[in-house]
Design a protein around this motif. Structure first.
Motif, PDB file in Angstrom:
ATOM      1  N   UNK A  22      56.010   3.189  26.685  1.00  0.00           N
ATOM      2  CA  UNK A  22      55.497   3.568  25.377  1.00  0.00           C
ATOM      3  C   UNK A  22      54.163   4.262  25.570  1.00  0.00           C
ATOM      4  N   UNK A  23      53.974   5.395  24.916  1.00  0.00           N
ATOM      5  CA  UNK A  23      52.701   6.120  24.953  1.00  0.00           C
ATOM      6  C   UNK A  23      52.128   6.131  23.543  1.00  0.00           C
ATOM      7  N   UNK A  24      50.837   5.798  23.435  1.00  0.00           N
ATOM      8  CA  UNK A  24      50.180   5.749  22.126  1.00  0.00           C
ATOM      9  C   UNK A  24      48.859   6.518  22.178  1.00  0.00           C
ATOM     10  N   UNK A  25      48.432   7.063  21.041  1.00  0.00           N
ATOM     11  CA  UNK A  25      47.151   7.764  21.002  1.00  0.00           C
ATOM     12  C   UNK A  25      45.995   6.782  20.819  1.00  0.00           C
ATOM     13  N   UNK A  26      44.871   7.111  21.440  1.00  0.00           N
ATOM     14  CA  UNK A  26      43.641   6.338  21.251  1.00  0.00           C
ATOM     15  C   UNK A  26      42.496   7.305  21.007  1.00  0.00           C
ATOM     16  N   UNK A  27      41.508   6.855  20.243  1.00  0.00           N
ATOM     17  CA  UNK A  27      40.391   7.726  19.891  1.00  0.00           C
ATOM     18  C   UNK A  27      39.254   7.674  20.899  1.00  0.00           C
ATOM     19  N   UNK A  28      39.200   6.618  21.696  1.00  0.00           N
ATOM     20  CA  UNK A  28      38.167   6.462  22.723  1.00  0.00           C
ATOM     21  C   UNK A  28      38.847   5.827  23.930  1.00  0.00           C
ATOM     22  N   UNK A  29      39.104   6.627  24.962  1.00  0.00           N
ATOM     23  CA  UNK A  29      39.867   6.169  26.116  1.00  0.00           C
ATOM     24  C   UNK A  29      39.182   5.005  26.832  1.00  0.00           C
ATOM     25  N   UNK A  30      37.883   5.088  27.031  1.00  0.00           N
ATOM     26  CA  UNK A  30      37.161   4.022  27.740  1.00  0.00           C
ATOM     27  C   UNK A  30      37.205   2.705  26.956  1.00  0.00           C
ATOM     28  N   UNK A  31      36.995   2.804  25.659  1.00  0.00           N
ATOM     29  CA  UNK A  31      37.011   1.601  24.814  1.00  0.00           C
ATOM     30  C   UNK A  31      38.407   0.976  24.793  1.00  0.00           C
ATOM     31  N   UNK A  32      39.435   1.792  24.666  1.00  0.00           N
ATOM     32  CA  UNK A  32      40.806   1.290  24.650  1.00  0.00           C
ATOM     33  C   UNK A  32      41.165   0.662  25.995  1.00  0.00           C
ATOM     34  N   UNK A  33      40.786   1.333  27.071  1.00  0.00           N
ATOM     35  CA  UNK A  33      41.055   0.800  28.414  1.00  0.00           C
ATOM     36  C   UNK A  33      40.392  -0.568  28.583  1.00  0.00           C
ATOM     37  N   UNK A  34      39.161  -0.693  28.155  1.00  0.00           N
ATOM     38  CA  UNK A  34      38.442  -1.965  28.237  1.00  0.00           C
ATOM     39  C   UNK A  34      39.152  -3.054  27.437  1.00  0.00           C
ATOM     40  N   UNK A  35      39.611  -2.716  26.241  1.00  0.00           N
ATOM     41  CA  UNK A  35      40.316  -3.671  25.396  1.00  0.00           C
ATOM     42  C   UNK A  35      41.587  -4.178  26.078  1.00  0.00           C
ATOM     43  N   UNK A  36      42.419  -3.260  26.549  1.00  0.00           N
ATOM     44  CA  UNK A  36      43.695  -3.666  27.141  1.00  0.00           C
ATOM     45  C   UNK A  36      43.509  -4.429  28.449  1.00  0.00           C
ATOM     46  N   UNK A  37      42.493  -4.080  29.216  1.00  0.00           N
ATOM     47  CA  UNK A  37      42.243  -4.777  30.481  1.00  0.00           C
ATOM     48  C   UNK A  37      41.556  -6.120  30.239  1.00  0.00           C
ATOM     49  N   UNK A  38      40.495  -6.147  29.458  1.00  0.00           N
ATOM     50  CA  UNK A  38      39.724  -7.375  29.262  1.00  0.00           C
ATOM     51  C   UNK A  38      40.380  -8.347  28.290  1.00  0.00           C
TER      52      UNK A  38
END
Length: 163
Positions: A22-38
């Protein structure tokens, strides 16, 4: 419960461990990456300046930076008296993992769009569900069935062995 032979896709094999993408759009890549990882403990796979592959509970989730990601008005449907976002994605977890994730999210003070609750209590389709949002307002549902064989059941009055 298995699908009837006439309903099966010739491309699907229950014995094969299919991984969903699944591919989804995000408005801030760094913030989204941090959310999914942390927050969700996803592992990072390949990545570039505009996208990141994540191991989302054994499935491939790709977050794509979208500078033109205009937030569309979300529509909701009433389910069990709750407003459920019509557009969402998620994963079905074991009963135990669901409870662990719920405790983890609460310990991180994550705001639930829909607080964890039990549906169809004492019935064959008994399940837990909860919704959260990522920083780009993508809704994520986590659910768990008391009896995993009920995921594709069409008759919730049907008795399943072990239920």
């Amino acid at each position: 419960m298995s699908l009837q032979d006439s309903q099966r896709s010739s491309f699907y094999d229950e014995q094969d461990s299919t991984v969903f993408h699944l591919a989804i759009p995000v408005t801030d890549l760094a913030e989204a990456k941090e959310f999914y990882v942390s927050t969700l403990k996803c592992e990072i796979g390949r990545q570039s300046d505009t996208w990141v592959d994540l191991n989302f509970f054994g499935h491939q989730l790709v977050i794509h930076y979208s500078k033109n990601n205009v937030k569309q008005k979300t529509s909701f449907n009433e389910v069990d008296g709750h407003q459920v976002p019509a557009s969402h994605f998620g994963v079905i977890l074991s009963w135990e993992i669901f409870s662990s994730l719920e405790s983890h999210l609460r310990s991180m003070n994550i705001n639930f769009h829909l607080d964890p609750y039990l549906r169809f209590e004492g019935q064959p389709g008994e399940q837990k569900t909860m919704f959260i949002k990522d920083p780009s307002d993508n809704f994520i549902e986590f659910k768990s069935f008391r009896n995993i064989d009920m995921v594709f059941a069409t008759d919730l009055d049907e008795k399943i062995v072990g239920n």
